[in-house]
Scaffold this active site. Structure first.
Site, PDB file in Angstrom:
ATOM      1  N   ASP A 210      36.953 -34.159   4.103  1.00 51.20           N
ATOM      2  CA  ASP A 210      36.029 -33.629   3.218  1.00 51.20           C
ATOM      3  C   ASP A 210      35.092 -32.531   3.898  1.00 51.20           C
ATOM      4  O   ASP A 210      34.382 -33.134   4.882  1.00 51.20           O
ATOM      5  CB  ASP A 210      35.189 -34.591   2.563  1.00 51.20           C
ATOM      6  CG  ASP A 210      35.950 -35.468   1.607  1.00 51.20           C
ATOM      7  OD1 ASP A 210      36.070 -34.862   0.397  1.00 51.20           O
ATOM      8  OD2 ASP A 210      36.391 -36.704   1.987  1.00 51.20           O
TER       9      ASP A 210
ATOM     10  N   ARG B 107       0.843  -1.303   0.023  1.00 52.95           N
ATOM     11  CA  ARG B 107      -0.125  -0.030  -0.157  1.00 52.95           C
ATOM     12  C   ARG B 107       0.967   1.306   0.127  1.00 52.95           C
ATOM     13  O   ARG B 107       1.819   1.367   0.753  1.00 52.95           O
ATOM     14  CB  ARG B 107      -0.729   0.056   1.385  1.00 52.95           C
ATOM     15  CG  ARG B 107      -1.929  -0.577   1.175  1.00 52.95           C
ATOM     16  CD  ARG B 107      -3.067  -0.724   2.163  1.00 52.95           C
ATOM     17  NE  ARG B 107      -3.853  -1.888   2.098  1.00 52.95           N
ATOM     18  CZ  ARG B 107      -4.476  -2.301   0.813  1.00 52.95           C
ATOM     19  NH1 ARG B 107      -4.861  -1.566   0.099  1.00 52.95           N
ATOM     20  NH2 ARG B 107      -5.405  -3.398   1.293  1.00 52.95           N
TER      21      ARG B 107
ATOM     22  N   ASP C 236       6.303  -7.083   4.053  1.00 60.09           N
ATOM     23  CA  ASP C 236       5.147  -8.065   4.284  1.00 60.09           C
ATOM     24  C   ASP C 236       5.204  -8.956   3.324  1.00 60.09           C
ATOM     25  O   ASP C 236       5.950  -9.108   2.024  1.00 60.09           O
ATOM     26  CB  ASP C 236       3.946  -7.143   4.474  1.00 60.09           C
ATOM     27  CG  ASP C 236       2.906  -7.663   5.695  1.00 60.09           C
ATOM     28  OD1 ASP C 236       3.391  -8.747   6.142  1.00 60.09           O
ATOM     29  OD2 ASP C 236       2.021  -7.157   5.750  1.00 60.09           O
TER      30      ASP C 236
ATOM     31  N   GLY D 250      -1.435   5.001   9.388  1.00 58.55           N
ATOM     32  CA  GLY D 250      -1.118   3.578   9.935  1.00 58.55           C
ATOM     33  C   GLY D 250       0.110   3.612  10.592  1.00 58.55           C
ATOM     34  O   GLY D 250       0.986   4.475  10.638  1.00 58.55           O
ATOM     35  N   GLY D 251       0.341   2.830  11.460  1.00 59.18           N
ATOM     36  CA  GLY D 251       1.759   2.603  12.291  1.00 59.18           C
ATOM     37  C   GLY D 251       2.935   2.540  11.504  1.00 59.18           C
ATOM     38  O   GLY D 251       3.840   3.237  11.830  1.00 59.18           O
TER      39      GLY D 251
ATOM     40  N   ASP E 203      38.543 -33.628  10.327  1.00 58.78           N
ATOM     41  CA  ASP E 203      38.018 -34.282   9.252  1.00 58.78           C
ATOM     42  C   ASP E 203      38.645 -33.661   7.950  1.00 58.78           C
ATOM     43  O   ASP E 203      38.930 -32.660   7.981  1.00 58.78           O
ATOM     44  CB  ASP E 203      36.464 -34.241   9.171  1.00 58.78           C
ATOM     45  CG  ASP E 203      35.581 -34.818   8.061  1.00 58.78           C
ATOM     46  OD1 ASP E 203      36.064 -35.661   7.717  1.00 58.78           O
ATOM     47  OD2 ASP E 203      34.830 -33.739   7.789  1.00 58.78           O
TER      48      ASP E 203
ATOM     49  N   GLU F  84      -3.283   0.082  20.860  1.00 59.26           N
ATOM     50  CA  GLU F  84      -3.810   1.714  20.853  1.00 59.26           C
ATOM     51  C   GLU F  84      -4.822   1.977  21.913  1.00 59.26           C
ATOM     52  O   GLU F  84      -5.055   2.965  22.573  1.00 59.26           O
ATOM     53  CB  GLU F  84      -4.713   1.548  19.652  1.00 59.26           C
ATOM     54  CG  GLU F  84      -3.724   1.583  18.436  1.00 59.26           C
ATOM     55  CD  GLU F  84      -4.343   1.502  16.963  1.00 59.26           C
ATOM     56  OE1 GLU F  84      -3.693   1.349  16.060  1.00 59.26           O
ATOM     57  OE2 GLU F  84      -5.625   1.311  16.916  1.00 59.26           O
TER      58      GLU F  84
END
Ligand code: GDG
Length: 738
Positions: free
Chosen positions: A510, A17, A153, A36-37, A508, A394
């Site tokens: 490999d 948005r 998001d 909005g936040g 070790d 809120e």
């Protein structure tokens, strides 16, 4: 707080948005900034970067979905005093598949643990890819070197990696606003999709979630889906690391605290109070969604009314549901279900003078919302799953009077912070009913104590702190850029190594001293590694302990003074001495095993058998068939159930299944070596299953170090083979007496 000005050039936000709604006005368009936040957080972040609040500083660029009506709007008008919008236009059909389909009809239900509501459509995934690609195009048209890009998001999971490929040097942050579920849910996604989505997110430098659980779920999925190692809170990729953390989002506390006291809000509040009469008020507001638990909430309220007839007439539940996604079938159904339940409860309990539930399906203006937050006695927030849930925060921030009670679902991310709420399980309608009773009868002193506690928390952890913390994680990520990726306490380790009198190093081959390669014959340690080993061998007993055969090891380490252990402990060669056979068992067991392995070579022609002197192995590293790992497990199971004269050990390693007599192992040989001298420093490093025997059998004070991913008995971990080399470099730099 302009701490970051020197570090980054500009802040670019990418979110589905845009930060304002565009309204057609008489003279062109009017931009109405969203409140909005995220918008608050971004503004504060820009301020920390010295980017807003002055007419001479650049505005924040925001890339977001462009509504088709914007196509005709002059680009230069798409800005206000804070933001410049860059709309991403998508064909209707692409947007439908990307947003309504993949995002809202698959990821949303799945990640909120509603798998039966999820729709899996190939075409949606293609549209999701295409839409993310369109966001990338818009972004790359704006981006400049030194910019910090913050992607938001679940609609844009592929974008971080797309951007990393296109502009490798960019600073990329990614924040996930919804829950990240356990791997059991991620597993429901087709393999190629889950690989693309998780790999996509890992394009970022910093990945943020609301809670530590979500971050941990993500780390588990990274390990399961992409087999990448992680060290503490970092996922380690071959060339860089990704910081993964919990950054619980806050709110703009003052906006709600002060906002609730304005004349406009007080007027609305008075009007509502007179409409509701002399009853206590329970309030809830949510977007229409099955994850919000609205029907269970109503059932909890119904149970309360059933159990508490003395409260009839004295209570009103004001329930506002904000219209959302009502083109999707499940949303239409949930709406119908809510409205039927409201009607039933009002019909059952209501009287001419009393309506138990005042329900509306609409959105409230901000002052109306504040009026309801401040007038209610109880806020009833009961999602079945919610990434965070801002409404509960809120409500608390609005209660300047420190009155009112919050009832909150334990399944909202916010429950982890709002510990003084009455925490309930939303499906437990008795618990909800009891909590309502408890809230309505709670004495004012306790209300105040609980409210004060939560308000202090929200004031301290507001949205500005959130963005600050997220930005700071970039600094940590940047300082970690070229570090050795390990959880080993490096400095104490080096000091102990330096001060030791007799040192034993067991390595070790490999995947530890040499990188893993497709053809085992091509594996060799780098020149730097060889030099480090030569130096280490002058002051320590250095043992290369491998599953490889004698000839290979002898050739590879011809010019270094090492002890060699071949075939997992079947043979040992000390410097300047001949090979010694430690395993003296007969080999009657080999032929039946070989017959079975041959069947697997027939099935997977790219695989092959390696016959060693005391072991036989099936290698499948060149096989690309997705099913080969299952088949390897099946083979290991069959081998374990074969009868043989001597006990056999079946080892399922990395792209190899190996069989050998059970009574020799890297563990038996490692313990026999360390018992031969009074070592006061032991380090053992390995990456494969067979190294676990060594980790298990060494004394518990030894430094045992696993390379790469997977569970292990080792005490520590090095993320990649290249980190082994880096560690050995540090060891040879230490001033050690030979
Ligand atoms: C995602 C995650 C996470 C609601 N109704 C009205 C109204 N609202 C405002 C509230 C609040 C916001 O919408 C809803 O809060 P959420 O927490 O549900 O946020 P979303 O953005 O929907 O969801 C969620 C969040 O991201 C943040 O990371 O907490 O878990 O799903 O701010 O005040 N505002 C007005 N009228 C309404 O009727 N004015």
């Amino acid at each position: 707080m302009k701490i970051l000005k020197e570090t980054y050039n500009r802040l670019l936000i990418v979110a589905y948005r845009l930060p304002f709604t565009i309204k057609q006005a008489n003279e062109g368009v009017e931009l109405v900034q969203n409140s909005g936040g995220l918008v608050s957080a971004v503004l504060s972040m820009a301020e920390q970067m010295g980017q807003s609040g002055s007419s001479t500083t650049p505005k924040i660029h925001w890339i977001g979905y462009g509504d088709p009506t914007l196509r005709h709007v002059e680009a230069s008008t798409l800005e206000n005093e804070n933001f410049i919008a860059h709309p991403v236009f998508l064909e209707d059909q692409v947007n439908k598949g990307f947003y309504e389909g993949f995002s809202n009809d698959l990821i949303w239900p799945l990640f909120h643990y509603f798998p039966t509501y999820a729709s899996f459509r190939d075409s949606d995934f293609m549209n999701y890819q295409q839409a993310n690609m369109r966001f990338l195009e818009e972004l790359t048209a704006v981006i400049e070197p030194g910019d910090l890009v913050w992607i938001h998001d679940f609609q844009l999971m592929l974008l971080p990696d797309m951007l990393r490929q296109a502009k490798p040097e960019t600073n990329i942050g990614y924040f996930f606003h919804i829950p990240f579920p356990t791997y059991e849910i991620i597993k429901l996604l087709p393999r190629t999709w889950r690989q693309a989505l998780i790999g996509g997110i890992l394009g970022a430098d910093v990945v943020g979630f609301h809670t530590a659980d979500y971050a941990q779920h993500f780390m588990n999925s990274v390990s399961e889906v992409l087999a990448l190692p992680s060290i503490e809170q970092r996922v380690v990729l071959p060339d860089r690391s990704v910081t993964v953390g919990a950054f619980p989002i806050g709110i703009d506390f003052n906006k709600f605290d002060l906002g609730g006291q304005t004349d406009e809000v007080l007027d609305i509040k008075k009007r509502y109070e007179s409409l509701l009469g002399d009853t206590s008020v329970i309030f809830s507001v949510d977007r229409l969604d099955y994850a919000k638990g609205i029907t269970y909430r109503l059932q909890g309220y119904e149970r309360f009314l059933n159990q508490n007839p003395d409260w009839h007439d004295k209570i009103t539940f004001v329930m506002t549901v904000v219209p959302s996604r009502d083109k999707i079938v499940q949303y239409q159904e949930i709406k119908r279900e809510i409205e039927e339940t409201v009607g039933r409860i009002n019909g059952l309990f209501g009287t001419i003078g009393w309506r138990p539930i005042v329900y509306s399906y609409m959105s409230l203006s901000f002052p109306e919302l504040l009026a309801l937050y401040t007038l209610c006695d109880v806020a009833l927030i009961t999602p079945i799953r919610d990434g965070m849930n801002l409404v509960c925060k809120e409500f608390v921030a609005s209660r300047h009077d420190c009155r009112g009670v919050l009832i909150l679902s334990e399944l909202a991310g916010a429950a982890q912070e709002m510990t003084e709420a009455l925490i309930i399980n939303p499906t437990d309608t008795q618990e909800v009913a009891s909590a309502i009773k408890k809230a309505l009868t709670m004495d004012p002193g306790e209300q105040e104590r609980r409210m004060k506690f939560m308000r202090d928390h929200l004031q301290n952890h507001n949205v500005f702190r959130w963005s600050y913390n997220f930005l700071s994680a970039f600094d940590d990520a940047a300082t970690n850029h070229s570090r050795l990726e390990t959880d080993l306490p490096v400095q104490p380790f080096i000091t102990e190594y330096e001060n030791a009198r007799q040192r034993l190093l067991l390595f070790d081959f490999d995947g530890t001293l040499a990188p893993l390669v497709d053809d085992p014959a091509d594996a060799h340690p780098s020149d730097a590694m060889r030099q480090a080993l030569s130096r280490l061998a002058t002051s320590s007993d250095l043992v290369v302990i491998s599953g490889r055969n004698r000839a290979f090891l002898e050739k590879t380490f011809a010019d270094i003074r090492v002890h060699l252990v071949a075939e997992h402990g079947a043979f040992m060669k000390k410097p300047d001495q001949d090979w010694q056979r430690l395993d003296l068992s007969t080999d009657d067991w080999v032929e039946p095993v070989r017959t079975l392995l041959n069947q697997y070579v027939d099935r997977f022609p790219e695989s092959f058998i390696e016959a060693k002197e005391t072991a036989i192995a099936w290698h499948y590293r060149r096989v690309e068939d997705d099913d080969v790992e299952n088949q390897a497990t099946e083979l290991a199971t069959q081998l374990r159930s074969m009868s043989s004269a001597i006990p056999l050990s079946v080892i399922q390693g990395s792209k190899v299944v190996e069989v050998k007599p059970a009574h020799h192992s890297k563990g038996t040989v490692a313990s026999s070596i360390y018992e031969q001298a009074s070592y006061d420093f032991i380090v053992s490093i390995g990456d494969d299953t067979t190294d676990e025997d060594m980790f298990r059998q060494l004394p518990n004070w030894a430094y045992t170090i696993k390379v790469g991913t997977g569970s292990s008995y080792a005490r520590y971990r090095l993320a990649r083979q290249r980190d082994v080399e880096a560690l050995l470099q540090l060891m040879i730099e230490a001033p050690v007496e030979s």
